[in-house]
Motif scaffolding. Structure first.
Motif, PDB file in Angstrom:
ATOM      1  N   GLY A 153      67.592  25.140  58.164  1.00 29.08           N
ATOM      2  CA  GLY A 153      66.451  25.997  57.865  1.00 29.08           C
ATOM      3  C   GLY A 153      65.113  25.465  58.300  1.00 29.08           C
ATOM      4  O   GLY A 153      64.114  26.199  58.268  1.00 29.08           O
ATOM      5  N   ASP A 154      65.023  24.181  58.698  1.00 23.94           N
ATOM      6  CA  ASP A 154      63.733  23.609  59.077  1.00 23.94           C
ATOM      7  C   ASP A 154      63.301  24.093  60.460  1.00 23.94           C
ATOM      8  O   ASP A 154      64.128  24.358  61.339  1.00 23.94           O
ATOM      9  N   SER A 155      61.987  24.190  60.635  1.00 29.36           N
ATOM     10  CA  SER A 155      61.401  24.572  61.919  1.00 29.36           C
ATOM     11  C   SER A 155      60.978  23.319  62.678  1.00 29.36           C
ATOM     12  O   SER A 155      60.308  22.438  62.106  1.00 29.36           O
ATOM     13  N   LEU A 156      61.351  23.252  63.940  1.00 30.22           N
ATOM     14  CA  LEU A 156      61.068  22.081  64.767  1.00 30.22           C
ATOM     15  C   LEU A 156      60.157  22.454  65.926  1.00 30.22           C
ATOM     16  O   LEU A 156      60.160  23.584  66.395  1.00 30.22           O
ATOM     17  N   GLN A 157      59.404  21.471  66.408  1.00 32.02           N
ATOM     18  CA  GLN A 157      58.553  21.657  67.580  1.00 32.02           C
ATOM     19  C   GLN A 157      58.715  20.461  68.508  1.00 32.02           C
ATOM     20  O   GLN A 157      58.621  19.313  68.063  1.00 32.02           O
ATOM     21  N   ALA A 158      58.982  20.738  69.779  1.00 26.41           N
ATOM     22  CA  ALA A 158      59.094  19.693  70.794  1.00 26.41           C
ATOM     23  C   ALA A 158      57.919  19.828  71.761  1.00 26.41           C
ATOM     24  O   ALA A 158      57.762  20.858  72.418  1.00 26.41           O
ATOM     25  N   VAL A 159      57.084  18.782  71.826  1.00 26.59           N
ATOM     26  CA  VAL A 159      55.921  18.775  72.713  1.00 26.59           C
ATOM     27  C   VAL A 159      56.289  18.032  73.990  1.00 26.59           C
ATOM     28  O   VAL A 159      56.798  16.901  73.947  1.00 26.59           O
ATOM     29  N   VAL A 160      56.033  18.665  75.140  1.00 28.73           N
ATOM     30  CA  VAL A 160      56.432  18.122  76.443  1.00 28.73           C
ATOM     31  C   VAL A 160      55.187  17.737  77.243  1.00 28.73           C
ATOM     32  O   VAL A 160      54.246  18.530  77.366  1.00 28.73           O
TER      33      VAL A 160
END
Length: 714
Positions: free
Chosen positions: A102-109
């Motif tokens: 259920g967690d929201s993730l963010q990947a910064v490139v």
């Protein structure tokens, strides 16, 4: 140069949500040749990818998945940064992340080695890394962007990694979305137009795929691709009268996603009055998720003056009862046993259920409703203003009663002045939070005490006051008359097997048969003068288009099965929008229809009826709300606009039998006794003739509360 100055250079911020019942997710991205310049003589680029759990959970990056040849084995970043250094060719990839369901993730490139954030790795970046070599986090000279390994120190390995990426560059950017009506149709850019169709324009990342969805109706609005400058457009986008909410979403070549929600308002053009349907849209009432708000305390006893009853008017929607509906702490002017009082937070609780409209039953213009309405608006809700059945007990003319409700027109006039508080200064907007008038409650179920012509006279008063105050059509509220499940009104002249159809016929006839009449009231231009001086006024008949432009059909099905009424199954009568044998002059299929009281009781004392319980109540409420949702989405009930659940709290002490158990909440009891605080109100809102103490009960949820939350919030 400060490290904070080097925080740009983000190629994309990719998002993903871990599925329920899962412990990992893949975050996809694409390396498109058109978006990248590879290092000299090479066909691969090194990226730095850092992943964050936006919900604060612990994560670990498991690796990189790819169908492309030539991708190097990823190097995990250290120091708890949860990321990777990857050297990849053109192709499709996915970062695998272990995280909480259920967690929201963010990947910064970013480009590995792009220290100064100019989307390229060049000699300036190498110089910055070299100058910072040997420094550690927290020391002078340390540059976070030069720490390619995220190990808290800058060393020769960081410089080597950057040299391998020398010459890399990218045109990809973190997505920034915009959405507006084109300037020709909306030159003021205030998102308010009269056009029924507009061109929506905006900007996204060049080449991004952009989709549009009408969140008000759920209809898809189309798909397009942003141009070389990032511009995009959607032509002929429909706007209904009132508010229209659209969401635009984009997916870039890199795979990053972005979304933006924007609300646009279509107002009526000058000229013809809005239809009732258009008026409901104008006041954002086409998808009502409502609650009949009935917070009467456990010692509520209407009409009992012992001592002077603080509940005499059943109006709890004012500053005198702030601790009841506010969620504020230590509310000034209120104490219990000498201690400060915290609010029970009824309105915030309603908001948590997804409620956007309150159905209330009484409104006393002697009370101050200002703070209640402000809190209501802050919590995303609106309310009807009721002209209660009390009005019909007042004289139209003749001897004066006690202030302030001396005559029927005075009663309506005082409330009108709270709905439009600034009309004398030229501000003709209704006060924020008020979205509808309601006249009476189930007048068709009063045994003949309130006849249709009496209801029509109150409607005449509202229109008369609007005319006197020069309220423009676009600021005139819808008007409803809450009707019961009965099949007739005023005898056999108006009856039909479909519930409340006969009552609508009776009202339609009464509205069209109105004539001018005289009524006593205060002087409209000097209403605060005392002593009260009755002025004879002539109230004109209703305009011929009143039914078509103002009337909203409100029905109270309570525990009855609504599926047949909505045409979802065959029963012993026709659906409401195609009643058999009804007045053919009435446009049944286009009248706005709402349920004002939907829901079941948890109590049954009549042995002839099946037993009831909180569980049977929840099951019935669930079916009724599901049937309402089906009707709204099946294309056969285009003007059915939802409704209000009956009711917020059991009415245990002043109702008997099944009538006492309709609440989705109940009074909390300890050892069979009500649990409550005695509130002393020392504020300026205490009326001079009532007690300044009242009861603030503790309340507890019933199973039906979750049913409402699931139905309204999904």
């Amino acid at each position: 140069m400060m490290a904070s100055d080097l925080a740009s250079g983000v190629l994309g911020a990719l998002t993903a949500t871990v599925p329920e019942n899962a412990r990992s997710v893949s975050i996809p991205f694409t390396i498109a040749p058109s978006d990248f310049t590879f290092p000299a003589g090479g066909s691969r680029v090194t990226l730095k990818i850092e992943v964050t759990d936006l919900d604060g959970g612990r994560i670990s990056v498991a690796g990189l998945a790819s169908t492309a040849r030539g991708a190097s084995r990823p190097t995990s970043l250290r120091a708890g940064s949860n990321g990777l250094l990857v050297t990849v060719p053109a192709g499709d990839f996915a970062v695998r992340v272990n995280a909480r369901a259920g967690d929201s993730l963010q990947a910064v490139v970013r480009l590995a080695g792009d220290v100064n954030g100019d989307y390229a790795v060049d000699s300036q970046d190498l110089q910055l890394i070299a100058s910072a070599r040997g420094s550690r986090a927290g020391q002078p000279g340390y540059i976070a962007a030069a720490d390619l390994q995220n190990n808290g120190r800058i060393d020769s390995t960081d410089l080597l990694l950057a040299r391998r990426n020398l010459g890399a560059a990218s045109s990809a950017r973190a997505v920034s979305l915009s959405l507006a009506i084109n300037a020709e149709q909306d030159p003021e850019q205030d998102r308010e137009v009269v056009d029924s169709a507009v061109t929506l324009v905006g900007r996204a990342e060049p080449g991004a795929v952009v989709t549009l969805v009408n969140e008000t109706s759920g209809a898809a609005g189309g798909k397009t691709v942003a141009g070389a400058d990032g511009g995009y457009a959607f032509a002929n986008v429909p706007l209904a009268l009132g508010t229209n909410t659209y969401q635009v979403a984009s997916v870039s070549d890199l795979g990053q996603k972005a979304a933006l929600t924007q609300t646009f308002t279509r107002v009526a053009s000058q000229g013809a009055a809005m239809t009732s349907t258009e008026r409901m849209a104008h006041f954002n009432l086409t998808n009502i998720k409502g609650m009949a708000y009935t917070p009467e305390p456990s010692d509520f006893a209407p009409g009992t003056p012992n001592p002077p009853n603080p509940y005499f008017d059943s109006d709890f929607f004012n500053s005198y009862y702030t601790p009841m509906w506010s969620s504020a702490q230590g509310i000034q002017g209120f104490t219990s046993n000498g201690r400060a009082v915290n609010g029970r937070g009824d309105l915030k609780s309603m908001e948590s259920l997804g409620v956007d409209f309150l159905h209330i039953y009484n409104w006393n213009s002697q009370r101050d409703h200002t703070t209640f309405l402000q809190t209501l608006v802050a919590d995303g809700m609106t309310v009807n203003v009721p002209i209660s059945n009390y009005v019909f007990s007042l004289p139209m003319n003749g001897a004066l009663g006690n202030p302030p409700y001396r005559h029927q027109l005075s009663y309506v006039q005082e409330i009108f002045n709270q709905v439009y508080p600034n009309w004398r200064s030229g501000d003709t907007k209704p006060v924020a939070g008020i979205s509808m008038w309601s006249i009476g409650n189930e007048p068709d179920n009063t045994g003949g005490d309130i006849m249709p012509d009496a209801v029509a006279k109150v409607a005449q008063m509202i229109v008369y006051l609007e005319d006197q105050a020069n309220i423009p059509d676009g600021q005139r509220l819808p008007i409803t008359v809450p009707l019961s499940w009965a099949t007739s009104y005023g005898g056999t002249s108006y009856s039909n097997p479909t519930p409340s159809v006969g009552a609508v016929e009776a009202l339609y006839a009464a509205f069209n048969a109105t004539t001018d009449f005289t009524a006593s009231a205060m002087n409209l231009r000097n209403p605060v003068s005392e002593p009260y001086t009755a002025v004879q006024m002539t109230v004109p008949k209703l305009p011929s288009d009143f039914f078509a432009t103002r009337f909203v059909w409100a029905n109270n099905p309570v525990g009855n099965d609504v599926a047949g009424f909505l045409g979802l199954q065959q029963v012993g009568y026709a659906p409401y929008n195609h009643p058999v044998g009804a007045n053919a002059q009435i446009p049944w299929s286009t009248i706005p229809m709402i349920f004002y009281e939907v829901g079941a009781t948890s109590i049954e004392t009549d042995p002839k009826n099946p037993p009831k319980s909180p569980e049977t109540q929840a099951a019935t409420d669930k079916k009724q709300l599901a049937d309402m949702a089906t009707a709204r989405g099946n294309g056969q009930n285009l003007n059915f606009y939802g409704g209000a659940v009956f009711q917020s709290l059991d009415q245990t002490t002043h109702k008997v039998g099944s009538e006492s158990g309709f609440g989705v909440q109940a009074f909390k009891r300890v050892n069979s006794r009500f649990s409550y605080q005695t509130i002393t109100d020392a504020s300026q809102y205490v009326l001079s003739f009532i007690s300044n103490t009242w009861r603030l009960d503790d309340i507890t949820p019933k199973p039906a509360l979750k049913v409402v939350r699931d139905a309204f919030k999904g």
